[in-house]
Design a protein around this motif. Structure first.
Motif, PDB file in Angstrom:
ATOM      1  N   GLU A  84      18.964  -3.476 -24.533  1.00 48.71           N
ATOM      2  CA  GLU A  84      18.780  -2.036 -23.864  1.00 48.71           C
ATOM      3  C   GLU A  84      19.842  -0.990 -24.538  1.00 48.71           C
ATOM      4  O   GLU A  84      19.534   0.097 -24.602  1.00 48.71           O
ATOM      5  N   ILE A 111      19.123   2.749 -25.993  1.00 47.93           N
ATOM      6  CA  ILE A 111      19.886   3.974 -25.361  1.00 47.93           C
ATOM      7  C   ILE A 111      20.407   4.649 -26.477  1.00 47.93           C
ATOM      8  O   ILE A 111      20.265   5.924 -26.868  1.00 47.93           O
ATOM      9  N   VAL A 140      15.740   8.054 -19.991  1.00 43.91           N
ATOM     10  CA  VAL A 140      15.836   6.879 -20.466  1.00 43.91           C
ATOM     11  C   VAL A 140      15.958   5.514 -19.607  1.00 43.91           C
ATOM     12  O   VAL A 140      16.293   5.690 -18.482  1.00 43.91           O
ATOM     13  N   THR A 178      16.364   1.699 -18.227  1.00 41.63           N
ATOM     14  CA  THR A 178      17.619   0.664 -18.247  1.00 41.63           C
ATOM     15  C   THR A 178      17.391  -0.201 -17.013  1.00 41.63           C
ATOM     16  O   THR A 178      16.601   0.316 -16.037  1.00 41.63           O
ATOM     17  N   LEU A 235      25.957   8.080 -22.534  1.00 39.98           N
ATOM     18  CA  LEU A 235      25.242   9.212 -22.490  1.00 39.98           C
ATOM     19  C   LEU A 235      25.922  10.620 -22.672  1.00 39.98           C
ATOM     20  O   LEU A 235      25.528  11.485 -23.589  1.00 39.98           O
ATOM     21  N   TRP A 247      20.592  14.274 -18.741  1.00 38.03           N
ATOM     22  CA  TRP A 247      20.259  12.810 -18.899  1.00 38.03           C
ATOM     23  C   TRP A 247      19.822  12.504 -17.547  1.00 38.03           C
ATOM     24  O   TRP A 247      20.340  12.399 -16.570  1.00 38.03           O
ATOM     25  N   VAL A 288      18.557   8.437 -15.957  1.00 32.31           N
ATOM     26  CA  VAL A 288      18.315   7.094 -16.043  1.00 32.31           C
ATOM     27  C   VAL A 288      17.219   6.535 -15.250  1.00 32.31           C
ATOM     28  O   VAL A 288      17.587   6.684 -14.096  1.00 32.31           O
TER      29      VAL A 288
END
Length: 590
Positions: free
Chosen positions: A409, A413, A431, A433, A447, A457, A459
């Protein structure tokens, strides 16, 4: 795998009897035959017989003894049951004809009803129908003679109809027995594969062994899907069902015609064949085992293990013991096969480690757009892996089994951060995860430190991902928030965690899964679920994204129910960052 002793089921065994009578049935039929003969003898002292009738009744009653004895013979002539019906019809009509009064003789025709019950149980429908037609015809003749002899017609009609109605009984019983047989057959079949269950296997092999006149051999092929649980986790339960159905289909079509196949447990099967001393089917069963292991399944890449065993069958011994021995010996074979699979995990780990070392998977981006104008405001980063080893979910699941999930992972990323550098600076990037990666790494530093300054960003944590440590997860999520990273709960509506994950993570973005968006314009249930999630998102101050929008109608419904953002093939397919159109983002990222 542990073999289990199979014991007989008296109820099912009785209902699954073959048309040939069992020993106790023979005794009952022989006893009734003798009783009918005795009933005829009791007529001899009466005055109801015509002259000479006693002789005929005496002769008929005497024949019942050898006929009853014939029922106990080990082997009887072909069509013996049909001949018995004809014999009974002739005997009863002979006795009836000896009465001086036709009206008095009519009740004796009730014996023909007993014969019809026998015909329903032990002969074919044609014999039963001919017998009933003959019996009803005899009643009509007796009725006509009774009227001619001066009996009141209404009494004759009443008795005739009452006796005739009794002949409906065998047909009703036959229909009910047919229904019971279907129920028994269904109870002994696995509903998914259509193969026999353990109980069905026992009864079928028992039936076959009864027809074997001497000692024979049972050939067994034990089949086990060694990694069935892993396959369901990697490819989904739908693929798991397809695997089981495909194994069942191959056992049915490729095994010898007389073989009996059964599903013993979730992922275990047994195919049994009884053969004579020559062992002519031994090659066919071994070819079946080899083919099951060597030919890949269409449904999913699973490991099929087989074990071939041979057991001598004594027709006088308990069949359950034979099957128990077969499965016990197969267990030893399976244990040896499992030992050879240990090396497969090492190969899997090497393949995933090599991909990580080479820079991780390729990254593509799918646009996320505003619902009202369709303006692109962000992108979701998606991983693409080398062909031939399954979907991205398969790769991450495989990595989890060998302890490389977090490493894979992180490599994805890092690849997404690098690839996103050419995207519009005002667009956010999401992204994916797992909870383990959030808990065990400094994701915020990766990040913010590696990515473009000013980039927003997100997550995404899938609702399918199990979270065992909500306290630790809460601390890690707060660290991400303090660094300016938004938390998104992905695949809402399909996971097992329900509302708890939403409540505990307090996400800034909620993504409705594509399975609920698909067909939302025509399905009131999906629409209602979407409305509830949109309402929930607004209450907690989160942005709601509908993913999987593929039609204009689905997009229109997303607007109607209040979705903030949408993504799907209608708005843009995943593509490398270099191939995406660079468009301004007139609306701020969430």
């Amino acid at each position: 795998m542990r073999s289990q002793r199979i014991s007989p089921d008296p109820v099912l065994s009785f209902l699954a009897l073959t048309p040939r009578p069992a020993e106790r049935s023979r005794a009952v039929i022989a006893g009734i035959t003798v009783l009918v003969g005795v009933a005829g003898l009791l007529l001899l002292p009466s005055d109801a017989l015509r002259p000479g009738g006693a002789v005929w009744i005496l002769l008929f009653s005497a024949t019942t003894v050898p006929v009853a004895v014939a029922w106990f013979m080990t082997t009887r002539p072909r069509h013996f049951e049909t001949a018995y019906v004809v014999y009974a019809d002739v005997g009863v009509i002979t006795v009836v004809a000896m009465y001086d009064s036709a009206f008095l003789s009519m009740p004796a025709c009730a014996v023909l009803v007993l014969v019809s019950l026998f015909a329903a149980a032990f002969t074919d429908p044609r014999t039963l129908t001919l017998h009933v037609v003959f019996s009803c015809g005899a009643l009509v003749v007796l009725a006509a003679v009774s009227v001619e002899q001066g009996t009141e017609i209404w009494l004759v009609l009443s008795r005739t109809l009452a006796l005739m109605s009794m002949f409906a009984t065998p047909f009703v019983i036959r229909m009910y027995v047919s229904y019971l047989r279907r129920q028994v057959e269904a109870s002994q079949r696995d509903p998914l594969t259509g193969l026999l269950t353990r109980r069905g296997l026992y009864n079928r092999v028992t039936s076959q062994s009864q027809s074997v006149q001497s000692r024979s051999t049972a050939l067994g092929v034990f089949v086990e899907i060694a990694d069935f649980a892993d396959a369901e986790q990697r490819f989904g339960r739908g693929s798991g069902r397809e695997v089981l159905e495909e194994i069942a289909e191959r056992l049915t079509t490729e095994a010898p015609a007389d073989a009996v196949a059964a599903r013993l447990s979730t992922s275990q099967f047994l195919c049994v064949l009884l053969v004579g001393p020559d062992g002519s089917a031994d090659r066919a069963m071994r070819d079946l085992a080899t083919g099951l292991e060597s030919t890949p399944l269409r449904s999913a890449p699973v490991t099929v293990l087989t074990g071939s065993v041979v057991e001598t069958v004594d027709p006088h011994a308990d069949v359950g013991t034979t099957l128990h021995h077969l499965m016990t010996r197969a267990e030893a074979t399976m244990q040896r096969r499992h030992a050879t699979r240990a090396s497969a995990s090492a190969d899997l780990r090497d393949r995933i480690a090599a991909l990580i070392a080479s820079g991780g998977p390729n990254i593509v981006f799918q646009p996320v757009c505003t619902t009202d104008t369709g303006a692109v405001v962000g992108y979701e980063a998606l991983s693409r892996f080398p062909d031939g080893y399954g979907s991205p979910q398969t790769w991450f699941t495989d990595a989890s089994t060998v302890g490389l999930r977090v490493d894979l992972e992180l490599s994805a990323i890092h690849a997404a951060i690098t690839a996103s550098s050419v995207l519009p600076p005002g667009a956010f990037v999401a992204v994916n995860t797992s909870a383990d990666t959030i808990l065990s790494t400094d994701l915020a530093a990766d990040l913010i430190g590696r990515g473009d300054r000013g980039r927003r960003w997100i997550v995404e944590v899938t609702e399918h991902d199990r979270i065992d440590d909500y306290d630790g997860m809460g601390v890690a999520v707060e660290m991400l928030r303090s660094a300016g990273v938004l938390i998104s709960v992905d695949d809402v509506g399909t996971g097992y965690s329900g509302l708890r994950q939403l409540v505990e993570l307090r996400p800034g973005v909620v993504k409705l899964d594509a399975s609920l968006v698909r067909g939302i314009d025509t399905d009131p249930m999906r629409r209602a679920a979407a409305v509830s999630i949109v309402t929930f998102s607004r209450e907690i101050g989160a942005v709601c994204i509908f993913e999987g929008v593929e039609t204009a109608e689905e997009l229109a419904t997303a607007r109607e129910v209040g979705a903030d953002l949408v993504q799907g093939y209608l708005l843009g397919r995943p593509a490398p960052a270099s191939e995406l159109l660079v468009r301004d983002t007139p609306y701020p990222a969430p």
